[in-house]
Scaffold this active site. Structure first.
Site, PDB file in Angstrom:
ATOM      1  N   HIS A   1     -38.850  39.838 -13.111  1.00  0.00           N
ATOM      2  CA  HIS A   1     -38.069  39.832 -11.882  1.00  0.00           C
ATOM      3  C   HIS A   1     -36.687  39.229 -12.112  1.00  0.00           C
ATOM      4  O   HIS A   1     -36.515  38.318 -12.926  1.00  0.00           O
ATOM      5  CB  HIS A   1     -38.787  39.021 -10.800  1.00  0.00           C
ATOM      6  CG  HIS A   1     -40.101  39.595 -10.399  1.00  0.00           C
ATOM      7  ND1 HIS A   1     -40.746  39.224  -9.235  1.00  0.00           N
ATOM      8  CD2 HIS A   1     -40.908  40.522 -10.972  1.00  0.00           C
ATOM      9  CE1 HIS A   1     -41.880  39.883  -9.123  1.00  0.00           C
ATOM     10  NE2 HIS A   1     -41.997  40.676 -10.181  1.00  0.00           N
TER      11      HIS A   1
ATOM     12  N   HIS B   1     -41.789  46.005  -9.612  1.00  0.00           N
ATOM     13  CA  HIS B   1     -42.944  46.632 -10.252  1.00  0.00           C
ATOM     14  C   HIS B   1     -42.862  48.157 -10.223  1.00  0.00           C
ATOM     15  O   HIS B   1     -43.131  48.812 -11.244  1.00  0.00           O
ATOM     16  CB  HIS B   1     -44.230  46.172  -9.576  1.00  0.00           C
ATOM     17  CG  HIS B   1     -44.543  44.729  -9.790  1.00  0.00           C
ATOM     18  ND1 HIS B   1     -45.621  44.109  -9.201  1.00  0.00           N
ATOM     19  CD2 HIS B   1     -43.921  43.776 -10.541  1.00  0.00           C
ATOM     20  CE1 HIS B   1     -45.644  42.834  -9.564  1.00  0.00           C
ATOM     21  NE2 HIS B   1     -44.626  42.611 -10.377  1.00  0.00           N
TER      22      HIS B   1
ATOM     23  N   GLU C   1     -51.423  45.277  -4.684  1.00  0.00           N
ATOM     24  CA  GLU C   1     -50.007  45.261  -5.047  1.00  0.00           C
ATOM     25  C   GLU C   1     -49.710  46.339  -6.080  1.00  0.00           C
ATOM     26  O   GLU C   1     -50.476  46.540  -7.023  1.00  0.00           O
ATOM     27  CB  GLU C   1     -49.621  43.887  -5.590  1.00  0.00           C
ATOM     28  CG  GLU C   1     -48.141  43.758  -5.905  1.00  0.00           C
ATOM     29  CD  GLU C   1     -47.720  42.345  -6.238  1.00  0.00           C
ATOM     30  OE1 GLU C   1     -46.654  42.181  -6.868  1.00  0.00           O
ATOM     31  OE2 GLU C   1     -48.446  41.395  -5.879  1.00  0.00           O
TER      32      GLU C   1
ATOM     33  N   ASP D   1     -42.185  44.122 -16.141  1.00  0.00           N
ATOM     34  CA  ASP D   1     -42.385  43.163 -15.057  1.00  0.00           C
ATOM     35  C   ASP D   1     -41.662  41.837 -15.282  1.00  0.00           C
ATOM     36  O   ASP D   1     -42.282  40.796 -15.501  1.00  0.00           O
ATOM     37  CB  ASP D   1     -43.893  42.910 -14.841  1.00  0.00           C
ATOM     38  CG  ASP D   1     -44.138  42.001 -13.623  1.00  0.00           C
ATOM     39  OD1 ASP D   1     -43.214  41.783 -12.826  1.00  0.00           O
ATOM     40  OD2 ASP D   1     -45.276  41.514 -13.487  1.00  0.00           O
TER      41      ASP D   1
ATOM     42  N   HIS E   1     -51.135  34.964  -1.139  1.00  0.00           N
ATOM     43  CA  HIS E   1     -51.217  35.593  -2.458  1.00  0.00           C
ATOM     44  C   HIS E   1     -52.346  34.957  -3.256  1.00  0.00           C
ATOM     45  O   HIS E   1     -52.410  33.739  -3.406  1.00  0.00           O
ATOM     46  CB  HIS E   1     -49.890  35.437  -3.205  1.00  0.00           C
ATOM     47  CG  HIS E   1     -49.685  36.394  -4.332  1.00  0.00           C
ATOM     48  ND1 HIS E   1     -50.554  36.499  -5.401  1.00  0.00           N
ATOM     49  CD2 HIS E   1     -48.708  37.312  -4.569  1.00  0.00           C
ATOM     50  CE1 HIS E   1     -50.127  37.428  -6.237  1.00  0.00           C
ATOM     51  NE2 HIS E   1     -48.996  37.933  -5.752  1.00  0.00           N
TER      52      HIS E   1
ATOM     53  N   HIS F   1     -42.444  43.335  -1.481  1.00  0.00           N
ATOM     54  CA  HIS F   1     -41.899  42.282  -2.329  1.00  0.00           C
ATOM     55  C   HIS F   1     -40.542  42.793  -2.799  1.00  0.00           C
ATOM     56  O   HIS F   1     -40.482  43.786  -3.529  1.00  0.00           O
ATOM     57  CB  HIS F   1     -42.781  42.020  -3.541  1.00  0.00           C
ATOM     58  CG  HIS F   1     -44.018  41.258  -3.245  1.00  0.00           C
ATOM     59  ND1 HIS F   1     -45.068  41.153  -4.145  1.00  0.00           N
ATOM     60  CD2 HIS F   1     -44.387  40.530  -2.157  1.00  0.00           C
ATOM     61  CE1 HIS F   1     -46.026  40.403  -3.613  1.00  0.00           C
ATOM     62  NE2 HIS F   1     -45.633  40.024  -2.416  1.00  0.00           N
TER      63      HIS F   1
ATOM     64  N   ASP G   1     -44.004  46.334  -4.467  1.00  0.00           N
ATOM     65  CA  ASP G   1     -43.105  45.417  -5.167  1.00  0.00           C
ATOM     66  C   ASP G   1     -41.998  46.250  -5.816  1.00  0.00           C
ATOM     67  O   ASP G   1     -42.273  47.107  -6.654  1.00  0.00           O
ATOM     68  CB  ASP G   1     -43.885  44.627  -6.228  1.00  0.00           C
ATOM     69  CG  ASP G   1     -43.047  43.572  -6.917  1.00  0.00           C
ATOM     70  OD1 ASP G   1     -42.040  43.940  -7.562  1.00  0.00           O
ATOM     71  OD2 ASP G   1     -43.395  42.378  -6.819  1.00  0.00           O
TER      72      ASP G   1
ATOM     73  N   HIS H   1     -53.157  41.089  -7.244  1.00  0.00           N
ATOM     74  CA  HIS H   1     -52.924  42.030  -8.335  1.00  0.00           C
ATOM     75  C   HIS H   1     -54.267  42.663  -8.687  1.00  0.00           C
ATOM     76  O   HIS H   1     -55.226  41.940  -8.987  1.00  0.00           O
ATOM     77  CB  HIS H   1     -52.365  41.306  -9.554  1.00  0.00           C
ATOM     78  CG  HIS H   1     -50.996  40.729  -9.340  1.00  0.00           C
ATOM     79  ND1 HIS H   1     -50.324  40.044 -10.331  1.00  0.00           N
ATOM     80  CD2 HIS H   1     -50.178  40.723  -8.255  1.00  0.00           C
ATOM     81  CE1 HIS H   1     -49.140  39.657  -9.874  1.00  0.00           C
ATOM     82  NE2 HIS H   1     -49.035  40.049  -8.614  1.00  0.00           N
TER      83      HIS H   1
ATOM     84  N   GLU I   1     -39.467  37.461  -4.315  1.00  0.00           N
ATOM     85  CA  GLU I   1     -40.137  36.817  -5.455  1.00  0.00           C
ATOM     86  C   GLU I   1     -39.138  36.698  -6.607  1.00  0.00           C
ATOM     87  O   GLU I   1     -39.483  36.879  -7.771  1.00  0.00           O
ATOM     88  CB  GLU I   1     -41.352  37.620  -5.907  1.00  0.00           C
ATOM     89  CG  GLU I   1     -42.540  37.545  -4.977  1.00  0.00           C
ATOM     90  CD  GLU I   1     -43.748  38.276  -5.534  1.00  0.00           C
ATOM     91  OE1 GLU I   1     -44.866  37.924  -5.166  1.00  0.00           O
ATOM     92  OE2 GLU I   1     -43.559  39.213  -6.356  1.00  0.00           O
TER      93      GLU I   1
ATOM     94  N   TYR J   1     -52.927  34.247  -9.901  1.00  0.00           N
ATOM     95  CA  TYR J   1     -52.727  35.216 -10.975  1.00  0.00           C
ATOM     96  C   TYR J   1     -53.934  35.286 -11.906  1.00  0.00           C
ATOM     97  O   TYR J   1     -54.111  36.275 -12.627  1.00  0.00           O
ATOM     98  CB  TYR J   1     -51.485  34.845 -11.791  1.00  0.00           C
ATOM     99  CG  TYR J   1     -50.186  34.908 -11.024  1.00  0.00           C
ATOM    100  CD1 TYR J   1     -49.825  36.051 -10.307  1.00  0.00           C
ATOM    101  CD2 TYR J   1     -49.311  33.834 -11.023  1.00  0.00           C
ATOM    102  CE1 TYR J   1     -48.630  36.116  -9.612  1.00  0.00           C
ATOM    103  CE2 TYR J   1     -48.103  33.886 -10.332  1.00  0.00           C
ATOM    104  CZ  TYR J   1     -47.772  35.027  -9.628  1.00  0.00           C
ATOM    105  OH  TYR J   1     -46.581  35.081  -8.941  1.00  0.00           O
TER     106      TYR J   1
ATOM    107  N   ARG K   1     -51.983  29.460 -11.244  1.00  0.00           N
ATOM    108  CA  ARG K   1     -52.327  29.612 -12.657  1.00  0.00           C
ATOM    109  C   ARG K   1     -53.710  29.059 -12.967  1.00  0.00           C
ATOM    110  O   ARG K   1     -54.101  28.962 -14.126  1.00  0.00           O
ATOM    111  CB  ARG K   1     -51.286  28.902 -13.527  1.00  0.00           C
ATOM    112  CG  ARG K   1     -49.867  29.405 -13.329  1.00  0.00           C
ATOM    113  CD  ARG K   1     -49.683  30.826 -13.819  1.00  0.00           C
ATOM    114  NE  ARG K   1     -48.315  31.302 -13.623  1.00  0.00           N
ATOM    115  CZ  ARG K   1     -47.899  32.537 -13.889  1.00  0.00           C
ATOM    116  NH1 ARG K   1     -48.765  33.419 -14.374  1.00  0.00           N
ATOM    117  NH2 ARG K   1     -46.663  32.909 -13.661  1.00  0.00           N
TER     118      ARG K   1
END
Length: 270
Positions: free
Chosen positions: A219, A172, A135, A217, A60, A204, A169, A100, A249, A63, A30
Site C-alpha cells: 500500500h 489489491h 476482501e 500488495d 477486521h 478500502h 481494496d 482475508h 489503509e 492477519y 499479528r
C-alpha cells in the site's frame, strides 16, 4: 485502529480527524489475543455513532487467520476466532466483519475455496446482525480471492449467503490486474457481472507502490503510488459506490489520515 484503545475512544478519534466511519482490529492483528469484552464501552460507541451520524464501521479479523490452511489446528483457530468475533459484534449490530479469505499454500485454489466456505458455514448464524465481508486480494503467493471469480465461488458454496458481502481494496484489485485507473467503469461492470454490485459493501481506499498486475500488495499513501489521486478520487465519486463506507489503509499516522480525508472530501466536491 485497535480495539485495545476502547470502542468509544476509537469513535472519538475518528471524529477528531474528520472521519464518519473507521476500521478496527478485533484483536491483535499479528496474533490472536483479544481484550476482555466490555459491553458498556461497545454500547457507548453505538450511541456515539447514532448521535453523530456514522456510516457502518468495519471490524477486521487478524492477519493470522487462515480459513483454508492445510493444518487442522490453524483452521480451528480461524473458526473459533471468527465465531467469537461475530458474537462480540452483536453488541454493535448492523456493521461489517472483514477478513482475508486465506492462502491455500500448495493445496490449490479449488480446495482453498472449499475450505473457506466450510469455515463460513461453521460460523455464520441465521440470527446474526453482522455482514461478513470477503476482501479482494492482490494474488500474492497462494492467496485466495485474487479474482472476482474466486470470491464468487466462495459465496456460491456458502449456505447463509445473505450474511456475506465483499470489501473492494483498491490496492489489491490494482495489483491483481484490475485497471481501476484506466477503466473503473469496466472493472465495476465486471464485478457486477461476476459477483453483483449488491454484494459490494465497503471500500478500502489505498494507492499502490506497484504497477498494475504486480500481485505484490504494498500500500502507498494517496497520490504516492501507481494508481494516483485522480483515480482514487474517482472511486469515491462513482455513482454506484455512493453510500459505502470508505476506509484508508495507507501507511500513515493520525495526522496523515486527517490530511488524506480532507483532500478526498475537497476533491469529492469538485
Amino acid at each position: 485502529m485497535s480495539s485495545a484503545k476502547g470502542y468509544a475512544h476509537m469513535g472519538e478519534e475518528a471524529l477528531s480527524i474528520g472521519a464518519d466511519t473507521f476500521q478496527f482490529f478485533t484483536r491483535n492483528p499479528r496474533g490472536g489475543s483479544a481484550k476482555a469484552l466490555n459491553t458498556a464501552d461497545m454500547e457507548a460507541l453505538g450511541a456515539l455513532m447514532q448521535r453523530r451520524g456514522f456510516a457502518k464501521i468495519i471490524a477486521h479479523a487478524p492477519y493470522t487467520l487462515n480459513a483454508c490452511a492445510a493444518d487442522d489446528g490453524l483452521r480451528e483457530f480461524a473458526r473459533n476466532t471468527m465465531a467469537e468475533d461475530l458474537a462480540r459484534l452483536e453488541y454493535l449490530p448492523g456493521n461489517y466483519y472483514n477478513f482475508h479469505p486465506g492462502s491455500h499454500v500448495k493445496q490449490g485454489a479449488e480446495i482453498g475455496i472449499e475450505k473457506i466456505a466450510q469455515t463460513l458455514n461453521a460460523v455464520l448464524r441465521p440470527e446474526q446482525h453482522t455482514t461478513v465481508l470477503l476482501e479482494t486480494m492482490a494474488g500474492k503467493g497462494s492467496e485466495v480471492g485474487r479474482s472476482f471469480e474466486e470470491l464468487r465461488a466462495i459465496i456460491d458454496a456458502v449456505e447463509l449467503q445473505d450474511h456475506l458481502g465483499v470489501c473492494l481494496d483498491t490496492c489489491h484489485v490494482w495489483d491483481g490486474g484490475y485497471d481501476i485507473a484506466g477503466n473503473l467503469d469496466g472493472v465495476l461492470e465486471e464485478f457486477d457481472r461476476v459477483i453483483g454490485l449488491d454484494r459490494l459493501k465497503a471500500i478500502h481506499l489505498n494507492d499502490s507502490m506497484n504497477p498494475l498486475g504486480a500481485h505484490k500488495d504494498r500500500h502507498a499513501k494517496i497520490g504516492e503510488g501507481y494508481i494516483g489521486t485522480a483515480a482514487l478520487s474517482a472511486v469515491t465519486k462513482h455513482p454506484v459506490l455512493q453510500g459505502l463506507p470508505v476506509c484508508l489503509e495507507t501507511p500513515n499516522d493520525l495526522q496523515g489520515y486527517a490530511a488524506e480525508i480532507a483532500l478526498l472530501r475537497t476533491l469529492y466536491q469538485e
